[in-house]
Design a protein around this motif. Structure first.
Motif, mmCIF file in Angstrom:
data_model
loop_
_atom_site.group_PDB
_atom_site.id
_atom_site.type_symbol
_atom_site.label_atom_id
_atom_site.label_comp_id
_atom_site.label_asym_id
_atom_site.label_seq_id
_atom_site.Cartn_x
_atom_site.Cartn_y
_atom_site.Cartn_z
ATOM 1 N N ARG A 132 101.228 55.960 -8.534
ATOM 2 C CA ARG A 132 102.033 56.911 -7.756
ATOM 3 C C ARG A 132 101.757 56.780 -6.265
ATOM 4 N NH1 ARG A 132 104.908 59.010 -4.976
ATOM 5 N NH2 ARG A 132 105.762 61.138 -4.967
ATOM 6 N N LEU A 133 100.510 56.528 -5.892
ATOM 7 C CA LEU A 133 100.184 56.392 -4.472
ATOM 8 C C LEU A 133 100.730 55.090 -3.891
ATOM 9 C CD1 LEU A 133 96.487 57.669 -4.292
ATOM 10 C CD2 LEU A 133 98.603 58.966 -3.993
ATOM 11 N N GLY A 134 100.716 54.024 -4.680
ATOM 12 C CA GLY A 134 101.249 52.751 -4.212
ATOM 13 C C GLY A 134 100.563 52.242 -2.951
ATOM 14 N N ALA A 152 105.025 67.529 4.411
ATOM 15 C CA ALA A 152 104.720 67.262 3.004
ATOM 16 C C ALA A 152 104.393 68.555 2.272
ATOM 17 C CB ALA A 152 103.558 66.278 2.896
ATOM 18 N N ARG A 153 103.605 69.408 2.890
ATOM 19 C CA ARG A 153 103.232 70.671 2.245
ATOM 20 C C ARG A 153 104.411 71.626 2.141
ATOM 21 N NH1 ARG A 153 97.972 72.092 1.639
ATOM 22 N NH2 ARG A 153 98.369 74.261 2.147
ATOM 23 N N ALA A 154 105.396 71.473 3.017
ATOM 24 C CA ALA A 154 106.560 72.364 2.983
ATOM 25 C C ALA A 154 107.503 72.029 1.838
ATOM 26 C CB ALA A 154 107.313 72.288 4.313
ATOM 27 N N SER A 173 105.184 59.567 3.211
ATOM 28 C CA SER A 173 105.298 59.175 1.809
ATOM 29 C C SER A 173 103.952 59.279 1.100
ATOM 30 C CB SER A 173 105.842 57.751 1.723
ATOM 31 O OG SER A 173 105.908 57.318 0.388
ATOM 32 N N LEU A 174 102.889 58.840 1.761
ATOM 33 C CA LEU A 174 101.560 58.916 1.171
ATOM 34 C C LEU A 174 101.132 60.367 0.989
ATOM 35 C CD1 LEU A 174 98.928 57.629 0.213
ATOM 36 C CD2 LEU A 174 98.198 57.524 2.614
#
Length: 396
Positions: free
Chosen positions: A87-89, A109-111, A17-18
């Motif tokens: 947004r980062l929370g 995440a990059r995908a 998530s981060l």
């Protein structure tokens, strides 16, 4: 055993998530000239703050993103820094997640969309950050985003359409940093015609001959201009468009205010810098939808971006769209009576003048709802696309 698995997965989920949030805000962190400060959503002991700072550096390094400084609270943060922080929370769970295996989060995440950009040169050599999703042998849909908005604003539409269509999109010229974070790329020209030619350059870059153009907000005017000038645009859908029609359709107070702001900052970098000092205040966020604020604030993130945005979006908002209403492609024009951002009368005028347009006025939904790609809008888009795409209209 179930509890153990849940506990084991929690840090991995937090880390993923981060990582996604860091990539989602990368358009901002890459383009601001100074190292950005971010604050956690809750007070943390000094030791946890130091640990979070180090752990966050580990993740940003793995994602090849600019580093961030973690500060105790939001006092003194600019509007852009507040957007990124929200947004980062960041919280204690973030610290736990950062201890996980980076490879379990970085590549997934990059995908995801938008992921790494493909850089395509426009016809004047200006680099455009572009993306493509979906089967390459399916009809192509080019999503024309609102001027200055990061590609993430189109994510819902990309997800909704890329299972059946080859979807491409790009970010406005001159408003986004190259991946090494050295500032925005060159601007080149900024007229509406130049921005419409960028759409065709993106098609060239992906080897696409013809495509449906789906335009959102000011992107509707760009799509319309491209269609009027090229039969490579086979059909159009124009969603909550912002059009200059020289008094033949009323404009909302928002349209008038933004047009005045853009005209002022486009006069020069001094004027843009003065306006930036006002817009960096946290109060700027008061009218922005929280889940989209980090996108919406992008063109206001630096004085240079604001100046260029004044030129680019100012050109869109001031160009007479009458000359484009000769476009003969099938067109779907969508608006809502409850849109207080782009007046629905503009869409109604455009639909009435285009030779092959159909108008759909939705019973509800504000301007930003168009970007959400909710079920009713997706069903409308899919139904229209089925009618205007055919086997002989393959994209390559």
């Amino acid at each position: 055993m179930t509890t153990h698995l849940q506990d084991d997965r929690a840090p991995a989920a937090a880390l993923l998530s981060l990582a996604r949030a860091l990539l989602d805000t990368a358009s901002l962190t890459r383009v601001v000239p100074d190292r950005m400060r971010v604050a956690p959503v809750e007070p943390l002991p000094p030791g946890d703050l130091r640990a979070l700072h180090g752990a966050l550096a580990r993740v940003t390094d793995a994602l090849r993103l600019p580093g961030l400084d973690v500060v105790p609270d939001t006092g003194g943060l600019s509007a852009v820094e507040l957007c990124v922080s929200r947004r980062l929370g960041l919280d204690r769970h973030s610290l736990d997640g950062c201890a996980g295996r980076l490879e379990d989060a970085v590549e997934p995440a990059r995908a995801g969309f938008p992921g790494p950009a493909v850089v395509v040169p426009s016809y004047d050599g200006v680099p455009l950050r572009c993306w493509s999703r979906g089967p390459v042998n399916r009809p192509a849909v080019a999503i024309v985003n609102a001027c200055g908005m990061p590609a993430g604003m189109t994510a819902a539409w990309v997800a909704a359409l890329s299972s059946s269509y080859r979807v491409v999109t790009w970010e406005s010229r001159g408003l986004f940093a190259v991946d090494d974070g050295t500032g925005p790329g060159e601007l080149g020209g900024w007229s509406l015609d130049v921005q419409a030619s960028d759409l065709l350059a993106v098609l060239d870059g992906f080897g696409i001959r013809r495509a449906h153009a789906l335009g959102l907000c000011g992107g509707a005017a760009v799509a319309l201009a491209a269609a009027a000038g090229s039969d490579r645009i086979t059909s159009l859908s124009l969603w909550h468009g912002d059009y200059e029609l020289h008094g033949e359709a009323p404009k909302t107070a928002h349209q008038q205010d933004v047009a005045a702001l853009l005209a002022m900052v486009a006069r020069g970098r001094r004027q843009a810098t003065e306006m930036y000092r006002l817009m960096r205040r946290p109060a700027t966020l008061d009218g922005l939808r929280p889940d989209l604020a980090h996108y919406l604030i992008h063109p206001y993130a630096t004085p240079e971006l604001l100046y260029r945005y004044g030129l680019l979006n100012g050109a869109i908002m001031s160009a007479d769209c009458h000359r484009f209403l000769v476009a003969e492609q099938p067109a779907l024009v969508v608006t809502s009576e409850t849109d207080t951002t782009a007046h629905p009368a503009g869409s109604k005028f455009v639909a009435a003048r285009l030779p092959r347009a159909e108008l759909r006025t939705m019973p509800d939904g504000d301007h930003l709802t168009a970007f959400d790609a909710g079920p009713a809008l997706v069903a409308l888009a899919r139904d229209f696309l089925r009618g205007v795409t055919a086997p002989d209209r393959r994209d390559t």
